[in-house]
Write a protein that holds these residues in place. Structure first.
Motif, PDB file in Angstrom:
ATOM      1  N   LEU A  45       0.861  -1.183   0.000  1.00 52.49           N
ATOM      2  CA  LEU A  45       0.000   0.000   0.000  1.00 52.49           C
ATOM      3  C   LEU A  45       0.894   1.230   0.000  1.00 52.49           C
ATOM      4  CD1 LEU A  45      -2.745  -0.962   2.601  1.00 52.49           C
ATOM      5  CD2 LEU A  45      -3.051  -0.632   0.153  1.00 52.49           C
ATOM      6  N   PRO A  46       0.513   2.271  -0.725  1.00 51.04           N
ATOM      7  CA  PRO A  46       1.354   3.481  -0.730  1.00 51.04           C
ATOM      8  C   PRO A  46       1.229   4.249   0.581  1.00 51.04           C
ATOM      9  CG  PRO A  46      -0.618   3.826  -2.048  1.00 51.04           C
ATOM     10  CD  PRO A  46      -0.627   2.390  -1.621  1.00 51.04           C
ATOM     11  N   ARG A  47       2.304   4.925   0.962  1.00 54.39           N
ATOM     12  CA  ARG A  47       2.236   5.828   2.117  1.00 54.39           C
ATOM     13  C   ARG A  47       1.378   7.031   1.724  1.00 54.39           C
ATOM     14  NH1 ARG A  47       8.460   6.628   2.971  1.00 54.39           N
ATOM     15  NH2 ARG A  47       7.675   8.672   2.409  1.00 54.39           N
ATOM     16  N   ILE A  48       0.920   7.776   2.716  1.00 52.88           N
ATOM     17  CA  ILE A  48       0.045   8.927   2.467  1.00 52.88           C
ATOM     18  C   ILE A  48       0.736   9.953   1.566  1.00 52.88           C
ATOM     19  CG2 ILE A  48      -1.166  10.885   3.528  1.00 52.88           C
ATOM     20  CD1 ILE A  48      -2.572   8.241   3.984  1.00 52.88           C
ATOM     21  N   ASP A  49       1.999  10.268   1.844  1.00 50.89           N
ATOM     22  CA  ASP A  49       2.691  11.261   1.018  1.00 50.89           C
ATOM     23  C   ASP A  49       2.856  10.772  -0.419  1.00 50.89           C
ATOM     24  OD1 ASP A  49       4.534   9.359   2.041  1.00 50.89           O
ATOM     25  OD2 ASP A  49       6.220  10.728   1.757  1.00 50.89           O
ATOM     26  N   THR A  50       3.104   9.477  -0.585  1.00 53.91           N
ATOM     27  CA  THR A  50       3.205   8.892  -1.917  1.00 53.91           C
ATOM     28  C   THR A  50       1.847   8.957  -2.618  1.00 53.91           C
ATOM     29  OG1 THR A  50       4.942   7.381  -1.165  1.00 53.91           O
ATOM     30  CG2 THR A  50       3.795   6.789  -3.199  1.00 53.91           C
ATOM     31  N   LEU A  51       0.797   8.657  -1.886  1.00 52.25           N
ATOM     32  CA  LEU A  51      -0.558   8.707  -2.424  1.00 52.25           C
ATOM     33  C   LEU A  51      -0.894  10.108  -2.933  1.00 52.25           C
ATOM     34  CD1 LEU A  51      -3.070   6.868  -2.737  1.00 52.25           C
ATOM     35  CD2 LEU A  51      -3.828   7.722  -0.529  1.00 52.25           C
ATOM     36  N   GLU A  52      -0.497  11.122  -2.172  1.00 49.62           N
ATOM     37  CA  GLU A  52      -0.757  12.511  -2.575  1.00 49.62           C
ATOM     38  C   GLU A  52       0.005  12.878  -3.844  1.00 49.62           C
ATOM     39  OE1 GLU A  52       0.196  14.750   0.947  1.00 49.62           O
ATOM     40  OE2 GLU A  52      -1.687  14.180   1.929  1.00 49.62           O
ATOM     41  N   LEU A  53       1.254  12.422  -3.952  1.00 48.28           N
ATOM     42  CA  LEU A  53       2.050  12.715  -5.148  1.00 48.28           C
ATOM     43  C   LEU A  53       1.503  11.983  -6.379  1.00 48.28           C
ATOM     44  CD1 LEU A  53       5.590  12.617  -3.503  1.00 48.28           C
ATOM     45  CD2 LEU A  53       4.422  14.648  -4.424  1.00 48.28           C
ATOM     46  N   LEU A  54       1.115  10.724  -6.192  1.00 46.83           N
ATOM     47  CA  LEU A  54       0.521   9.974  -7.294  1.00 46.83           C
ATOM     48  C   LEU A  54      -0.804  10.619  -7.703  1.00 46.83           C
ATOM     49  CD1 LEU A  54       1.198   6.286  -6.131  1.00 46.83           C
ATOM     50  CD2 LEU A  54       2.369   7.524  -7.963  1.00 46.83           C
ATOM     51  N   SER A  55      -1.584  11.062  -6.716  1.00 46.62           N
ATOM     52  CA  SER A  55      -2.860  11.734  -6.988  1.00 46.62           C
ATOM     53  C   SER A  55      -2.641  12.966  -7.855  1.00 46.62           C
ATOM     54  CB  SER A  55      -3.533  12.181  -5.685  1.00 46.62           C
ATOM     55  OG  SER A  55      -3.969  11.097  -4.937  1.00 46.62           O
ATOM     56  N   SER A  56      -1.647  13.737  -7.494  1.00 48.79           N
ATOM     57  CA  SER A  56      -1.339  14.961  -8.227  1.00 48.79           C
ATOM     58  C   SER A  56      -0.983  14.644  -9.676  1.00 48.79           C
ATOM     59  CB  SER A  56      -0.196  15.699  -7.543  1.00 48.79           C
ATOM     60  OG  SER A  56       0.139  16.848  -8.269  1.00 48.79           O
ATOM     61  N   ARG A  57      -0.165  13.634  -9.860  1.00 43.39           N
ATOM     62  CA  ARG A  57       0.247  13.274 -11.219  1.00 43.39           C
ATOM     63  C   ARG A  57      -0.922  12.725 -12.029  1.00 43.39           C
ATOM     64  NH1 ARG A  57       5.863  11.162 -11.702  1.00 43.39           N
ATOM     65  NH2 ARG A  57       6.197  13.323 -11.128  1.00 43.39           N
ATOM     66  N   LEU A  58      -1.833  12.023 -11.378  1.00 43.80           N
ATOM     67  CA  LEU A  58      -2.998  11.453 -12.075  1.00 43.80           C
ATOM     68  C   LEU A  58      -4.137  12.471 -12.223  1.00 43.80           C
ATOM     69  CD1 LEU A  58      -3.048   7.942 -10.375  1.00 43.80           C
ATOM     70  CD2 LEU A  58      -2.542   8.418 -12.792  1.00 43.80           C
ATOM     71  N   GLY A  59      -4.037  13.580 -11.517  1.00 43.06           N
ATOM     72  CA  GLY A  59      -5.065  14.615 -11.614  1.00 43.06           C
ATOM     73  C   GLY A  59      -6.346  14.286 -10.874  1.00 43.06           C
ATOM     74  N   VAL A  60      -6.255  13.405  -9.876  1.00 43.84           N
ATOM     75  CA  VAL A  60      -7.415  13.028  -9.062  1.00 43.84           C
ATOM     76  C   VAL A  60      -6.971  12.909  -7.607  1.00 43.84           C
ATOM     77  CG1 VAL A  60      -8.555  11.731 -10.919  1.00 43.84           C
ATOM     78  CG2 VAL A  60      -7.055  10.538  -9.342  1.00 43.84           C
ATOM     79  N   ASN A  61      -7.937  12.847  -6.713  1.00 47.51           N
ATOM     80  CA  ASN A  61      -7.631  12.568  -5.315  1.00 47.51           C
ATOM     81  C   ASN A  61      -7.862  11.071  -5.108  1.00 47.51           C
ATOM     82  OD1 ASN A  61      -7.415  12.281  -2.577  1.00 47.51           O
ATOM     83  ND2 ASN A  61      -8.725  14.015  -2.081  1.00 47.51           N
ATOM     84  N   LEU A  62      -6.802  10.318  -5.055  1.00 50.02           N
ATOM     85  CA  LEU A  62      -6.912   8.859  -4.936  1.00 50.02           C
ATOM     86  C   LEU A  62      -7.648   8.425  -3.678  1.00 50.02           C
ATOM     87  CD1 LEU A  62      -3.422   7.754  -6.245  1.00 50.02           C
ATOM     88  CD2 LEU A  62      -5.617   7.236  -7.280  1.00 50.02           C
ATOM     89  N   GLN A  63      -7.607   9.236  -2.627  1.00 56.57           N
ATOM     90  CA  GLN A  63      -8.287   8.873  -1.393  1.00 56.57           C
ATOM     91  C   GLN A  63      -9.800   8.761  -1.614  1.00 56.57           C
ATOM     92  OE1 GLN A  63      -7.001  11.401   1.803  1.00 56.57           O
ATOM     93  NE2 GLN A  63      -4.862  10.897   1.480  1.00 56.57           N
ATOM     94  N   ASN A  64     -10.334   9.503  -2.597  1.00 55.90           N
ATOM     95  CA  ASN A  64     -11.762   9.407  -2.909  1.00 55.90           C
ATOM     96  C   ASN A  64     -12.143   8.013  -3.410  1.00 55.90           C
ATOM     97  OD1 ASN A  64     -12.135  12.090  -2.267  1.00 55.90           O
ATOM     98  ND2 ASN A  64     -11.968  12.792  -4.372  1.00 55.90           N
ATOM     99  N   TYR A  65     -11.189   7.302  -3.984  1.00 56.99           N
ATOM    100  CA  TYR A  65     -11.478   6.014  -4.598  1.00 56.99           C
ATOM    101  C   TYR A  65     -11.359   4.837  -3.629  1.00 56.99           C
ATOM    102  CZ  TYR A  65     -11.476   8.372  -9.074  1.00 56.99           C
ATOM    103  OH  TYR A  65     -11.788   9.205 -10.115  1.00 56.99           O
ATOM    104  N   ILE A  66     -10.809   5.068  -2.448  1.00 58.33           N
ATOM    105  CA  ILE A  66     -10.565   3.967  -1.513  1.00 58.33           C
ATOM    106  C   ILE A  66     -11.841   3.203  -1.200  1.00 58.33           C
ATOM    107  CG2 ILE A  66      -9.855   3.378   0.844  1.00 58.33           C
ATOM    108  CD1 ILE A  66      -7.707   5.590   0.564  1.00 58.33           C
ATOM    109  N   GLU A  67     -12.923   3.905  -0.853  1.00 56.41           N
ATOM    110  CA  GLU A  67     -14.156   3.207  -0.476  1.00 56.41           C
ATOM    111  C   GLU A  67     -14.808   2.482  -1.655  1.00 56.41           C
ATOM    112  OE1 GLU A  67     -18.035   5.310   0.168  1.00 56.41           O
ATOM    113  OE2 GLU A  67     -16.736   7.081   0.140  1.00 56.41           O
ATOM    114  N   TYR A  68     -14.442   2.842  -2.879  1.00 53.70           N
ATOM    115  CA  TYR A  68     -15.041   2.209  -4.055  1.00 53.70           C
ATOM    116  C   TYR A  68     -14.200   1.051  -4.587  1.00 53.70           C
ATOM    117  CZ  TYR A  68     -17.869   6.334  -3.707  1.00 53.70           C
ATOM    118  OH  TYR A  68     -18.699   7.306  -3.230  1.00 53.70           O
ATOM    119  N   SER A  69     -13.073   0.783  -3.942  1.00 56.59           N
ATOM    120  CA  SER A  69     -12.193  -0.297  -4.385  1.00 56.59           C
ATOM    121  C   SER A  69     -12.816  -1.674  -4.215  1.00 56.59           C
ATOM    122  CB  SER A  69     -10.855  -0.234  -3.644  1.00 56.59           C
ATOM    123  OG  SER A  69     -10.151   0.917  -4.024  1.00 56.59           O
TER     124      SER A  69
END
Length: 142
Positions: free
Chosen positions: A40-64
């Motif tokens: 699982l990515p760390r929170i800071d990694t998740l934020e950086l990946l989110s930025s590059r993907l142009g979405v907030n990945l945390q929004n998708y966690i509950e829909y996984s």
């Protein structure tokens, strides 16, 4: 589906390679493990990946938990948007459509029932019977 699969879907949707997504954030090997649901990515990694993907990945966690978390996220966002716009007929169409059946997992069941309950009460043409109809619907759902 797992969260790593969601990251992979979003990466592919953005036409990025693993190398492009990982560049300057994490190693490609680590991204492969995340996408393979081994890490699982760390929170800071998740934020950086989110930025590059142009979405907030945390929004998708509950829909996984869904087979297609991106479609599930979009479906519920569309419901919320129509609710804010008071577009009751569109909400009714969405919650009574066959596609809605695949989103009836326990964590979203109450939300879907609530939308159905509210729209049915609003779409009822008989204003005097509206309260009675609402009570009947509530009894049938809960």
């Amino acid at each position: 589906m797992y969260f790593g699969d969601t990251i992979k879907q979003l990466r592919l949707k953005n036409d990025l390679t693993q190398k492009q997504l990982a560049n300057g954030i994490i190693g490609v090997r680590h991204l492969k493990k995340i996408e393979g649901n081994e890490n699982l990515p760390r929170i800071d990694t998740l934020e950086l990946l989110s930025s590059r993907l142009g979405v907030n990945l945390q929004n998708y966690i509950e829909y996984s938990v869904y087979e297609d978390p991106i479609a599930a996220y979009d479906f519920f966002k569309e419901l919320e948007k129509n609710h804010k716009l008071r577009n009751r007929s569109k909400i009714n169409d969405m919650v009574t459509s066959p596609i809605c059946k695949k989103y009836h997992l326990p964590n979203h069941e109450k939300k879907l029932k609530w939308y159905k309950l509210v729209t049915t009460a609003y779409l009822d043409d008989k204003l005097t019977d509206g309260i009675q109809k609402l009570l009947e619907l509530m009894a049938s759902y809960y």
